[in-house]
Design a protein around this motif. Structure first.
Motif, PDB file in Angstrom:
ATOM      1  N   CYS A 192       0.786  -1.159  -0.098  1.00  0.00           N
ATOM      2  CA  CYS A 192      -0.023   0.058  -0.145  1.00  0.00           C
ATOM      3  C   CYS A 192       0.740   1.265  -0.241  1.00  0.00           C
ATOM      4  CB  CYS A 192      -0.998   0.080   1.245  1.00  0.00           C
ATOM      5  SG  CYS A 192      -2.095  -1.222   1.068  1.00  0.00           S
ATOM      6  N   GLY A 193       2.029   1.153  -0.268  1.00  0.00           N
ATOM      7  CA  GLY A 193       3.064   2.158  -0.392  1.00  0.00           C
ATOM      8  C   GLY A 193       3.404   3.027   1.149  1.00  0.00           C
ATOM      9  N   ILE A 194       3.279   2.212   2.273  1.00  0.00           N
ATOM     10  CA  ILE A 194       3.520   2.717   3.658  1.00  0.00           C
ATOM     11  C   ILE A 194       4.718   1.838   4.337  1.00  0.00           C
ATOM     12  CG2 ILE A 194       2.445   3.042   5.940  1.00  0.00           C
ATOM     13  CD1 ILE A 194      -0.271   2.409   4.790  1.00  0.00           C
ATOM     14  N   LYS A 195       5.735   2.796   4.649  1.00  0.00           N
ATOM     15  CA  LYS A 195       6.820   2.268   5.250  1.00  0.00           C
ATOM     16  C   LYS A 195       7.618   3.612   5.938  1.00  0.00           C
ATOM     17  CE  LYS A 195       9.406   3.049   0.877  1.00  0.00           C
ATOM     18  NZ  LYS A 195      10.174   2.361  -0.046  1.00  0.00           N
ATOM     19  N   ILE A 196       8.593   3.245   6.788  1.00  0.00           N
ATOM     20  CA  ILE A 196       9.337   4.222   7.323  1.00  0.00           C
ATOM     21  C   ILE A 196       9.685   5.549   6.118  1.00  0.00           C
ATOM     22  CG2 ILE A 196      11.421   4.895   8.713  1.00  0.00           C
ATOM     23  CD1 ILE A 196       9.307   3.369  10.144  1.00  0.00           C
ATOM     24  N   GLU A 240      -6.699 -10.168   3.855  1.00  0.00           N
ATOM     25  CA  GLU A 240      -5.492 -10.811   3.534  1.00  0.00           C
ATOM     26  C   GLU A 240      -4.932 -11.582   4.973  1.00  0.00           C
ATOM     27  OE1 GLU A 240      -2.427  -9.160   1.186  1.00  0.00           O
ATOM     28  OE2 GLU A 240      -3.771  -7.978   0.045  1.00  0.00           O
ATOM     29  N   VAL A 241      -5.358 -10.964   6.160  1.00  0.00           N
ATOM     30  CA  VAL A 241      -4.913 -11.580   7.402  1.00  0.00           C
ATOM     31  C   VAL A 241      -5.971 -12.752   7.669  1.00  0.00           C
ATOM     32  CG1 VAL A 241      -4.649 -11.089   9.849  1.00  0.00           C
ATOM     33  CG2 VAL A 241      -3.711  -9.577   8.395  1.00  0.00           C
ATOM     34  N   PRO A 242      -5.714 -13.949   7.963  1.00  0.00           N
ATOM     35  CA  PRO A 242      -6.514 -14.828   8.180  1.00  0.00           C
ATOM     36  C   PRO A 242      -7.261 -14.559   9.669  1.00  0.00           C
ATOM     37  CG  PRO A 242      -4.569 -15.878   7.864  1.00  0.00           C
ATOM     38  CD  PRO A 242      -4.259 -14.466   7.816  1.00  0.00           C
ATOM     39  N   GLY A 243      -8.407 -14.780   9.488  1.00  0.00           N
ATOM     40  CA  GLY A 243      -9.366 -14.521  10.743  1.00  0.00           C
ATOM     41  C   GLY A 243      -9.594 -13.118  11.343  1.00  0.00           C
ATOM     42  N   CYS A 244      -9.156 -12.127  10.310  1.00  0.00           N
ATOM     43  CA  CYS A 244      -9.306 -10.795  10.872  1.00  0.00           C
ATOM     44  C   CYS A 244     -10.646 -10.466  10.935  1.00  0.00           C
ATOM     45  CB  CYS A 244      -8.139  -9.975  10.054  1.00  0.00           C
ATOM     46  SG  CYS A 244      -8.510  -8.085  10.575  1.00  0.00           S
ATOM     47  N   ALA A 245     -11.032  -9.817  12.066  1.00  0.00           N
ATOM     48  CA  ALA A 245     -12.523  -9.202  12.144  1.00  0.00           C
ATOM     49  C   ALA A 245     -12.540  -7.735  12.245  1.00  0.00           C
ATOM     50  CB  ALA A 245     -13.103  -9.894  13.608  1.00  0.00           C
ATOM     51  N   TRP A 246     -11.397  -7.174  12.556  1.00  0.00           N
ATOM     52  CA  TRP A 246     -11.678  -5.758  12.732  1.00  0.00           C
ATOM     53  C   TRP A 246      -9.796  -4.983  12.718  1.00  0.00           C
ATOM     54  CZ3 TRP A 246      -9.475  -2.011  16.428  1.00  0.00           C
ATOM     55  CH2 TRP A 246     -10.228  -0.746  16.064  1.00  0.00           C
ATOM     56  N   ALA A 247      -9.791  -4.196  11.718  1.00  0.00           N
ATOM     57  CA  ALA A 247      -8.546  -3.613  11.537  1.00  0.00           C
ATOM     58  C   ALA A 247      -8.555  -1.917  11.603  1.00  0.00           C
ATOM     59  CB  ALA A 247      -7.817  -3.995  10.315  1.00  0.00           C
ATOM     60  N   ASP A 248      -7.472  -1.438  12.053  1.00  0.00           N
ATOM     61  CA  ASP A 248      -7.522   0.077  12.255  1.00  0.00           C
ATOM     62  C   ASP A 248      -6.230   0.593  11.881  1.00  0.00           C
ATOM     63  OD1 ASP A 248      -8.732   2.996  12.909  1.00  0.00           O
ATOM     64  OD2 ASP A 248      -7.028   2.707  14.331  1.00  0.00           O
ATOM     65  N   VAL A 249      -5.850   1.396  11.174  1.00  0.00           N
ATOM     66  CA  VAL A 249      -4.798   2.035  10.704  1.00  0.00           C
ATOM     67  C   VAL A 249      -4.843   3.742  11.073  1.00  0.00           C
ATOM     68  CG1 VAL A 249      -2.965   2.260   9.047  1.00  0.00           C
ATOM     69  CG2 VAL A 249      -4.186   0.194   9.040  1.00  0.00           C
ATOM     70  N   SER A 250      -4.147   4.147  11.896  1.00  0.00           N
ATOM     71  CA  SER A 250      -4.004   5.630  12.033  1.00  0.00           C
ATOM     72  C   SER A 250      -2.639   5.979  12.390  1.00  0.00           C
ATOM     73  CB  SER A 250      -4.876   5.867  13.218  1.00  0.00           C
ATOM     74  OG  SER A 250      -4.737   5.089  14.572  1.00  0.00           O
ATOM     75  N   PHE A 278      -5.451   5.376   4.285  1.00  0.00           N
ATOM     76  CA  PHE A 278      -5.669   4.496   5.492  1.00  0.00           C
ATOM     77  C   PHE A 278      -6.697   3.645   5.278  1.00  0.00           C
ATOM     78  CE2 PHE A 278      -3.974   8.409   7.184  1.00  0.00           C
ATOM     79  CZ  PHE A 278      -3.010   8.126   8.183  1.00  0.00           C
ATOM     80  N   SER A 279      -7.672   3.845   4.543  1.00  0.00           N
ATOM     81  CA  SER A 279      -8.792   2.972   4.155  1.00  0.00           C
ATOM     82  C   SER A 279      -8.374   1.759   3.437  1.00  0.00           C
ATOM     83  CB  SER A 279     -10.004   3.643   3.539  1.00  0.00           C
ATOM     84  OG  SER A 279     -10.647   4.719   4.338  1.00  0.00           O
ATOM     85  N   GLN A 280      -7.592   2.057   2.315  1.00  0.00           N
ATOM     86  CA  GLN A 280      -7.184   0.948   1.628  1.00  0.00           C
ATOM     87  C   GLN A 280      -6.329   0.068   2.415  1.00  0.00           C
ATOM     88  OE1 GLN A 280      -3.734   2.016  -1.109  1.00  0.00           O
ATOM     89  NE2 GLN A 280      -4.309   0.361  -2.563  1.00  0.00           N
ATOM     90  N   ALA A 281      -5.358   0.525   3.450  1.00  0.00           N
ATOM     91  CA  ALA A 281      -4.409  -0.381   4.333  1.00  0.00           C
ATOM     92  C   ALA A 281      -5.346  -1.287   4.859  1.00  0.00           C
ATOM     93  CB  ALA A 281      -3.717   0.423   4.915  1.00  0.00           C
TER      94      ALA A 281
END
Length: 385
Positions: free
Chosen positions: A130-134, A153-163, A143-146
Motif C-alpha cells: 500500500c506504499g506505507i513504510k518508514i 489478507e490476514v486470516p481470521g481478521c475481524a477488525w483492523a484500524d490504521v491511524s 488509511f482505508s485501503q490499508a
C-alpha cells in the motif's frame, strides 16, 4: 479568570511587596483588570504576592494609583531564563532548528507500532504494497485501503484500524473469537487416555465398566454409551464422566559442567525519545532497532516533570563460555524441573516425586519418577451401523 491570562503564569512570576495606601482597593483593581495574583498575603501593613512578568508593570501602575509603595522581588520562570540568554543567538538558532525538525518529523512516518493481534511479519508486506513504510509522507497514506487489505489478507481478521499518532503509524488488528465447540448429543463411549489405577469416578451418563482400585490400560472402556433400559431394549447415549486415575511418569534432565550460552552483555545501542504530554518525538535519525539484542527501556523526568526522555536500550547478545560447579548444576536442574512441572503438569496433581542424580563426566543427569493424578476420561464416538 481568563485562561489566557492564567497561562501567562506558566512563563514565570515576579514577586512583589508593598506598604501603605489602599491595599484592599489595589486587590480589587487587579481583579477587575483580570490580573491573576498568586500567594496573595496581608501581613500587618504590608501586602505581598506574585504576578506574571507581563502583568507586573500594570500592577505597579495600579499600586501607584492607590498610594501603595510597591517593590519587585524574586523573578522566576521561563521568561527570565530566556531573557538571561537573550544575547546567545546560537541557543535560539538551535531551538528553532529543533522545532523545525519536529515539524518535519510530524509529516512523515518514523515508527510503526502494532497493537491487538497484529503480527509484524503479516502486516509489513501488506503495508509496503500500500506504499506505507518508514519515511512515507503521512499525507500520502490511504488509511482505508490499508485497513481493507489487512481485513482481506490476514486470516481470521475481524477488525483492523490504521491511524497516525504524530509521526507514529499505529496498526491495530483483532481477530474473530473462535466459536467454542458445543458438546453434542451423539452416542459415545469413554475410554482411558493412559494406563492408570482408578482412584475415583463420577459417572453422570452411561454405564460404568470399571471400579475404584482397578487398573486399566490406555484405550480400555471406562464408561459405555450402550445401556439397557431394564427390558429388552438397548439405548445409545452420550456418555459423560470424570475418571481420576493415578499413574507414574519418568522424566530426564541434564545440565553440563561447561556450556556456551548467549548473554545480553554486549554493546548497547540507545535511542532517546522526547515525550511531551501524549506526543513522542525521536531524537535520532533512522530506525530504532538492533538484531540479536535484548530490549529494555528507561524513562527520566526533565523540566519539573512536564517533559520526559524515554530511552530504548538494545543490549547485544554475546556467546559466553560458562563453567558450573556440581552445586551450580544441581541448582540449574532444580530450575529445569520446576519449569517442566509448571508447563506440563499444570492440570495434574503431583502425589510424589523421586529424584535420582547421576554425576557424569560431562555434567549431572537426574531422573525423576512422578506419581500423578488426573482425569483420564477420553470420549470416543460410537460408530453406528
Amino acid at each position: 479568570m481568563n485562561d489566557d491570562r492564567r497561562s501567562d503564569l506558566l512563563f514565570g512570576t515576579v514577586s512583589f511587596s508593598g506598604i501603605g495606601g489602599f491595599q484592599e482597593k489595589l486587590v480589587s483593581d487587579l481583579l477587575e483588570n483580570g490580573i491573576p495574583v498568586r500567594k496573595l498575603r496581608f501581613s500587618g501593613a504590608e501586602i505581598s504576592g506574585e504576578v506574571s512578568p507581563f502583568d507586573y508593570y500594570k500592577t505597579a501602575s495600579l499600586a501607584r494609583k492607590n498610594g501603595v509603595k510597591i517593590r519587585a522581588g524574586k523573578r522566576r520562570g521561563l521568561y527570565f531564563t530566556l531573557y538571561r540568554y537573550r544575547t546567545r543567538s546560537g541557543l535560539y538558532a538551535g531551538l528553532l532548528t529543533f522545532i523545525l525538525m519536529i515539524s518535519v518529523m510530524q509529516t512523515r512516518v518514523l515508527d510503526i507500532s502494532y497493537d491487538g493481534e497484529a503480527v509484524p511479519l503479516e502486516i509489513n508486506p501488506i503495508l509496503e504494497e500500500c506504499g506505507i513504510k518508514i519515511g512515507t509522507s503521512i499525507s500520502d497514506i490511504n488509511f482505508s485501503q490499508a485497513e481493507q487489505r489487512i481485513m482481506l489478507e490476514v486470516p481470521g481478521c475481524a477488525w483492523a484500524d490504521v491511524s497516525c499518532e504524530g509521526f507514529r503509524l499505529k496498526v491495530e488488528v483483532h481477530k474473530g473469537i473462535d466459536v467454542p465447540e458445543i458438546e453434542g448429543t451423539e452416542p459415545r463411549n469413554i475410554v482411558a487416555s493412559r494406563s492408570a489405577v482408578i482412584v475415583s469416578q463420577t459417572v453422570r451418563k452411561g454405564g460404568a465398566m470399571v471400579t475404584v482400585g482397578s487398573g486399566v490400560n490406555a484405550g480400555d472402556l471406562l464408561v459405555s454409551g450402550v445401556v439397557h433400559d431394564g427390558g429388552d431394549n438397548i439405548m445409545f447415549i452420550h456418555s459423560d464422566a470424570e475418571i481420576i486415575g493415578e499413574f507414574t511418569e519418568t522424566q530426564e534432565f541434564f545440565v553440563p559442567y561447561r556450556e556456551t550460552v548467549q548473554r545480553a552483555e554486549g554493546e548497547q545501542k540507545r535511542f532517546d525519545y522526547l515525550i511531551f504530554g501524549d506526543d513522542e518525538y525521536p531524537l535520532f535519525f533512522g530506525s530504532a532497532f538492533a538484531e540479536n539484542s535484548l530490549y529494555s527501556e528507561e524513562t527520566r523526568l526533565i523540566l519539573n516533570g512536564n517533559v520526559k526522555i524515554r530511552t530504548a536500550i538494545y543490549t547485544a547478545y554475546v556467546e559466553k563460555e560458562i563453567e558450573r560447579s556440581p552445586e551450580a548444576c544441581v541448582s540449574e536442574l532444580k530450575k529445569q524441573m520446576s519449569l517442566f512441572v509448571e508447563n506440563f503438569y499444570n492440570d495434574l496433581e503431583i502425589v510424589t516425586s523421586n529424584e535420582r542424580y547421576y554425576p557424569e563426566e560431562e555434567g549431572i543427569r537426574v531422573l525423576v519418577d512422578y506419581t500423578l493424578r488426573g482425569n483420564i476420561a477420553k470420549p470416543v464416538d460410537i460408530e453406528m451401523p
